[in-house]
Design a protein around this motif. Structure first.
Motif, PDB file in Angstrom:
ATOM      1  N   ASP A 299       0.987  -1.185  -0.259  1.00  0.00           N
ATOM      2  CA  ASP A 299       0.101  -0.039   0.115  1.00  0.00           C
ATOM      3  C   ASP A 299       0.952   1.140  -0.005  1.00  0.00           C
ATOM      4  O   ASP A 299       1.859   1.141   0.491  1.00  0.00           O
ATOM      5  CB  ASP A 299      -0.672  -0.051   1.442  1.00  0.00           C
ATOM      6  CG  ASP A 299      -2.053   0.973   1.077  1.00  0.00           C
ATOM      7  OD1 ASP A 299      -2.857   0.431   0.790  1.00  0.00           O
ATOM      8  OD2 ASP A 299      -1.803   2.211   1.370  1.00  0.00           O
ATOM      9  N   PRO A 300       0.601   2.336  -0.632  1.00  0.00           N
ATOM     10  CA  PRO A 300       1.518   3.610  -0.787  1.00  0.00           C
ATOM     11  C   PRO A 300       1.214   4.327   0.501  1.00  0.00           C
ATOM     12  O   PRO A 300       1.979   5.338   0.979  1.00  0.00           O
ATOM     13  CB  PRO A 300       0.630   4.193  -1.764  1.00  0.00           C
ATOM     14  CG  PRO A 300      -0.671   3.943  -1.779  1.00  0.00           C
ATOM     15  CD  PRO A 300      -0.654   2.403  -1.496  1.00  0.00           C
ATOM     16  N   ASP A 301       0.306   4.231   1.475  1.00  0.00           N
ATOM     17  CA  ASP A 301      -0.169   4.723   2.758  1.00  0.00           C
ATOM     18  C   ASP A 301       0.751   4.368   3.977  1.00  0.00           C
ATOM     19  O   ASP A 301       0.284   3.344   4.701  1.00  0.00           O
ATOM     20  CB  ASP A 301      -1.501   4.780   3.047  1.00  0.00           C
ATOM     21  CG  ASP A 301      -1.933   5.649   4.134  1.00  0.00           C
ATOM     22  OD1 ASP A 301      -1.260   6.107   4.981  1.00  0.00           O
ATOM     23  OD2 ASP A 301      -3.157   6.077   4.334  1.00  0.00           O
ATOM     24  N   PRO A 302       1.753   5.279   4.412  1.00  0.00           N
ATOM     25  CA  PRO A 302       2.464   4.809   5.555  1.00  0.00           C
ATOM     26  C   PRO A 302       1.713   4.571   6.918  1.00  0.00           C
ATOM     27  O   PRO A 302       2.167   3.775   7.799  1.00  0.00           O
ATOM     28  CB  PRO A 302       3.590   5.586   5.820  1.00  0.00           C
ATOM     29  CG  PRO A 302       3.156   6.987   4.932  1.00  0.00           C
ATOM     30  CD  PRO A 302       2.177   6.276   3.984  1.00  0.00           C
ATOM     31  N   LEU A 303       0.718   5.306   7.119  1.00  0.00           N
ATOM     32  CA  LEU A 303      -0.106   5.496   7.999  1.00  0.00           C
ATOM     33  C   LEU A 303      -1.058   4.388   8.342  1.00  0.00           C
ATOM     34  O   LEU A 303      -1.158   3.418   9.301  1.00  0.00           O
ATOM     35  CB  LEU A 303      -0.975   6.770   8.303  1.00  0.00           C
ATOM     36  CG  LEU A 303      -0.302   8.096   8.399  1.00  0.00           C
ATOM     37  CD1 LEU A 303      -1.231   9.190   8.470  1.00  0.00           C
ATOM     38  CD2 LEU A 303       0.553   7.861   9.680  1.00  0.00           C
ATOM     39  N   ALA A 304      -1.466   3.884   7.390  1.00  0.00           N
ATOM     40  CA  ALA A 304      -2.514   2.512   7.129  1.00  0.00           C
ATOM     41  C   ALA A 304      -1.606   1.431   7.409  1.00  0.00           C
ATOM     42  O   ALA A 304      -1.841   0.514   8.066  1.00  0.00           O
ATOM     43  CB  ALA A 304      -2.888   2.626   5.822  1.00  0.00           C
ATOM     44  N   LEU A 305      -0.206   1.451   6.688  1.00  0.00           N
ATOM     45  CA  LEU A 305       0.691   0.278   6.850  1.00  0.00           C
ATOM     46  C   LEU A 305       1.036   0.200   8.278  1.00  0.00           C
ATOM     47  O   LEU A 305       1.279  -1.037   8.671  1.00  0.00           O
ATOM     48  CB  LEU A 305       1.902   0.487   6.077  1.00  0.00           C
ATOM     49  CG  LEU A 305       1.648   0.244   4.328  1.00  0.00           C
ATOM     50  CD1 LEU A 305       2.834   0.628   3.666  1.00  0.00           C
ATOM     51  CD2 LEU A 305       1.278  -1.367   4.150  1.00  0.00           C
ATOM     52  N   ALA A 306       1.254   1.268   9.174  1.00  0.00           N
ATOM     53  CA  ALA A 306       1.769   1.015  10.642  1.00  0.00           C
ATOM     54  C   ALA A 306       0.628   0.357  11.259  1.00  0.00           C
ATOM     55  O   ALA A 306       0.907  -0.297  11.936  1.00  0.00           O
ATOM     56  CB  ALA A 306       2.010   2.444  10.994  1.00  0.00           C
ATOM     57  N   ARG A 307      -0.731   0.708  10.975  1.00  0.00           N
ATOM     58  CA  ARG A 307      -1.827   0.076  11.802  1.00  0.00           C
ATOM     59  C   ARG A 307      -1.773  -1.411  11.293  1.00  0.00           C
ATOM     60  O   ARG A 307      -1.975  -2.334  12.075  1.00  0.00           O
ATOM     61  CB  ARG A 307      -2.890   0.776  11.188  1.00  0.00           C
ATOM     62  CG  ARG A 307      -3.263   2.069  12.032  1.00  0.00           C
ATOM     63  CD  ARG A 307      -4.699   2.468  11.687  1.00  0.00           C
ATOM     64  NE  ARG A 307      -4.981   3.799  12.505  1.00  0.00           N
ATOM     65  CZ  ARG A 307      -5.452   3.828  13.725  1.00  0.00           C
ATOM     66  NH1 ARG A 307      -6.006   2.588  14.042  1.00  0.00           N
ATOM     67  NH2 ARG A 307      -5.735   4.948  14.409  1.00  0.00           N
TER      68      ARG A 307
END
Length: 209
Positions: free
Chosen positions: A78-86
């Protein structure tokens, strides 16, 4: 896509970063976990398969796939680092060996012919026509011969008020009718099939390399 959202050149899970905490409860209320389960069932993952989810967001689909197929290797991108952190926190808490990478569907950071299955859920309608075509070309590139793409999205032949909304929105309009199967074939994928239709105006698709 930069003109679609001022903060990023991609669409965050809930449209804006500050709304990300609402994503999981929102999708749960909509019944998305049942759709995820069905997509994994249709994918017929086998032990030893390497399975990639594109646009994995907070990891719900790829983590479900790992629970259902613990003998497979699961990867989410995924391109979204915030979503990946979750997603990574969820995997760590659950003790699930899922790998999460940052990247876009149109520029997958994986070698040729390295995946047995590619999964996609409710991501495709966020892409414009050029991005859809790039993503499908990349999916074909990373699939092994005989590998399969299993995709579910807001799509298909729908009428009434929602059908009018699809026609007004260029991203949804691209998914209407045979839009997705035609793009799959254009990318060189074969055995393209339109399957079940269900909740949330969803349609399931399958294609092979």
């Amino acid at each position: 896509m930069a003109n679609r959202h001022q903060e990023h050149d991609y669409v965050p899970a809930m449209g804006r970063d500050r709304l990300l905490p609402l994503y999981d409860p929102f999708t749960w209320l909509l019944g998305v976990p049942r759709i995820h389960r069905r997509l994994v069932e249709l994918a017929a993952v086998e032990p030893g398969h390497r399975v990639l989810e594109i646009g994995c967001g907070t990891g719900n689909l790829v983590l479900r796939a790992q629970r259902m197929h613990p003998d497979a290797e699961l990867v989410g991108v995924d391109p979204d680092p915030l979503a990946l952190a979750r997603a990574r926190r969820k995997a760590e808490r659950a003790g699930r060996p899922v790998r999460f990478d940052q990247g876009k569907a149109g520029e997958l950071p994986y070698p040729d012919e390295s995946m047995d299955r590619v999964l996609s859920a409710f991501m495709f309608h966020h892409l414009d026509d050029a991005e859809k075509r790039r993503a499908l070309a990349e999916i074909r590139r990373v699939l092994r011969p005989g590998g399969q793409l299993h995709l579910v999205d807001i799509a298909g032949h729908h009428h009434g008020p929602f059908g009018h909304r699809m026609q007004r929105n260029e991203y949804l309009r691209d998914n209407a009718g045979d839009g997705i199967p035609e793009r799959m074939r254009g990318a060189g994928l074969t055995d393209v099939r339109t399957g079940e239709r269900g909740r949330l105006r969803t349609t399931f698709y399958r294609a092979s390399r």
